[in-house]
Each structure stands twice: as structure tokens, then as C-alpha cells.
Design a protein around this motif. Sequence first.
Motif, PDB file in Angstrom:
ATOM      1  N   SER A 125      11.634   1.227   7.051  1.00 50.22           N
ATOM      2  CA  SER A 125      10.797   0.050   7.286  1.00 50.22           C
ATOM      3  C   SER A 125      11.404  -0.871   8.334  1.00 50.22           C
ATOM      4  N   GLY A 126      12.726  -0.993   8.350  1.00 48.65           N
ATOM      5  CA  GLY A 126      13.364  -1.873   9.314  1.00 48.65           C
ATOM      6  C   GLY A 126      13.316  -1.359  10.733  1.00 48.65           C
ATOM      7  N   ILE A 168      10.965  -5.744  -5.510  1.00 48.23           N
ATOM      8  CA  ILE A 168      10.014  -4.831  -6.143  1.00 48.23           C
ATOM      9  C   ILE A 168      10.512  -3.391  -6.093  1.00 48.23           C
ATOM     10  N   TRP A 169      10.937  -2.916  -4.904  1.00 49.49           N
ATOM     11  CA  TRP A 169      11.327  -1.512  -4.775  1.00 49.49           C
ATOM     12  C   TRP A 169      12.549  -1.155  -5.634  1.00 49.49           C
ATOM     13  N   PRO A 170      13.641  -1.922  -5.614  1.00 48.68           N
ATOM     14  CA  PRO A 170      14.751  -1.594  -6.535  1.00 48.68           C
ATOM     15  C   PRO A 170      14.358  -1.701  -8.004  1.00 48.68           C
ATOM     16  N   LEU A 226       0.820  -1.210   0.000  1.00 49.38           N
ATOM     17  CA  LEU A 226       0.000   0.000   0.000  1.00 49.38           C
ATOM     18  C   LEU A 226       0.856   1.264   0.000  1.00 49.38           C
ATOM     19  N   LEU A 227       2.100   1.153   0.437  1.00 50.98           N
ATOM     20  CA  LEU A 227       2.989   2.313   0.509  1.00 50.98           C
ATOM     21  C   LEU A 227       3.836   2.481  -0.745  1.00 50.98           C
ATOM     22  N   LEU A 228       3.730   1.548  -1.680  1.00 50.18           N
ATOM     23  CA  LEU A 228       4.604   1.567  -2.849  1.00 50.18           C
ATOM     24  C   LEU A 228       4.436   2.833  -3.679  1.00 50.18           C
ATOM     25  N   ILE A 229       3.194   3.184  -4.030  1.00 52.87           N
ATOM     26  CA  ILE A 229       2.955   4.353  -4.872  1.00 52.87           C
ATOM     27  C   ILE A 229       3.249   5.656  -4.137  1.00 52.87           C
TER      28      ILE A 229
END
Length: 275
Positions: free
Chosen positions: A147-148, A210-212, A119-122
Motif C-alpha cells: 500500500s505504501g 484494523i489490519w493487525p 474494499l480490499l480488506l476481505i
Amino acid sequence: MSSHNRKYVSIILTGLLVLFVLFSFFPVLIMVLTSFKSKMQVSMGVFQLPDVIQWDNYKRAFDTVVPFALNSIIIAVCAVAGVVFVAALAAYSFARFRFPGREILYYLVIALMMVPAVLLLIPMFKLVVGMGMLNTYAVVILPQIASGCIIAVFLLRSFFAGLPEDLFESFRIDGAREGRILRSLVLPLSKPILGTIAVLNFHSSWNDYIWPLVTINDKALKPIVTGIMTFSNEYATEYGPMMAAYVLASVPLMLVIGFAMKYFVDGLTSGAVKA
């Protein structure tokens, strides 16, 4: 239950555990075997041992994987260091200081664990685009730290709060300030839980995909998980070099986990401070 029945139950459970371990390592074994085979040997069967070991598969994979592995090491080490540093300061503040709104702020931080990362990706992508951070190490490292820190603050705060107050008082009587107490008392006692946090975050950073993938297009900056996909596409029909690349990509992670396993296990099993 009699001792005779307990013995049979123990044997059955041990057998099931051994089967579970064998099934878990079975794909790894197939990957390693395939990495030593030629294209012809792969086509002859998955379970067949290689007639001639193809060391050239590893040479071709090594030349491609090393730059991506170096990027991942830089990203993972910086992310782990950032998480440990920020989480230790935040957790110490929540555990040992009293200030207005402390509990509310702490529970707001912990509530972030219930928010799915997808949900935080965009929103995160729009944020880093606005900050001009695309195609940099920072675009991967800073979100990893953010996040960590959530789970790290939760674990460290509970651990710090459980330390005996007498230890802190003895340091304060000697004139130690909070910074020295954290550095000389709290952190040395927290090595097991810090080791657990370091291993978890290194693993998470190393395997992040996904993020990279959406934030780094520059091939020179790609971490190993996304960079190795380029290699896989080039050798899509040559399973030997492709599996060799996967084996090489897993080696640094296994080494880190192997060296830190003692702290990792101690951190998971520690329930009290031993004086």
C-alpha cells in the motif's frame, strides 16, 4: 489594502492560528496530566493538577507497552525499508527507462490510489489465509509495503523524471551502469522526498489498527495500537495507567518525526533540484 489594515489582518490570523494550535494540543495536555494522577485525583476533575505525581502509573504501563512497542518498531522499520527499496526501483524504471506499456502500467499503479482500503480488506484477508501468513510479522509488513509503494512511486517518479539529463550523461560517460547511477546519483539527491516517504509510512504503519486486529491474535506479536487495547481493557477504570500507556505509545513516533522533520519539510517544499 493599506499597510495598517494588513497589520491588523496579520494579528488576527496569528491569533486564530495560536488558538487552533492550543485546541489541537489540549487533548494531549489532558492525557499527560491524567497520566500522573491517581484514581482519586482523576475523579476530582480533569483540569486539576496532580497533588502527588504517580510515577507508578508509568512503571505499570512501561512493563506492558514495551513488548508491543518493539513489535511495532520491527514492523514499521521493515515496512519503511521495503517501501523505499521497492518504490525507488519501480519509480526509477518508470522515469528513466522506455519499454512497451510503460505509461499504461504506471497509470494502473496510480489508479490504485482511488481504491478505498476498506474494499480490499476481505480479499486481502482471504489471500493471506490461503498463504498461511496469519500471526506472523509478514502478514502486517507485506501489505504495508504494497500500500505504501503506490503513493511513493507517484512521488519518486515525478522527482526522478525532473532530474537534469546532463547528470545522468556524465555518469554514463564515466562508465557507470544504472545500478550505480541510482545508488550514487539519484538516491543522494532524493533524500528530502525519501525522508517524506519514510515519515509518512512509519506513521501509517505505527497507527495501523484494523489490519493487525484481524490478522494477529498472538499477543506476543501484536503491534502497539492493538496490544495497548488489551492494557486499556485491564485498566478500564484506572485512567492514570491507561493514559500513561498512551503517552509511552506516542513517544517513538514523536522521536522519529522529530529527527526526520528536516527531510520531511524539505521534501514537501522542494520544487526543483538545486545544484
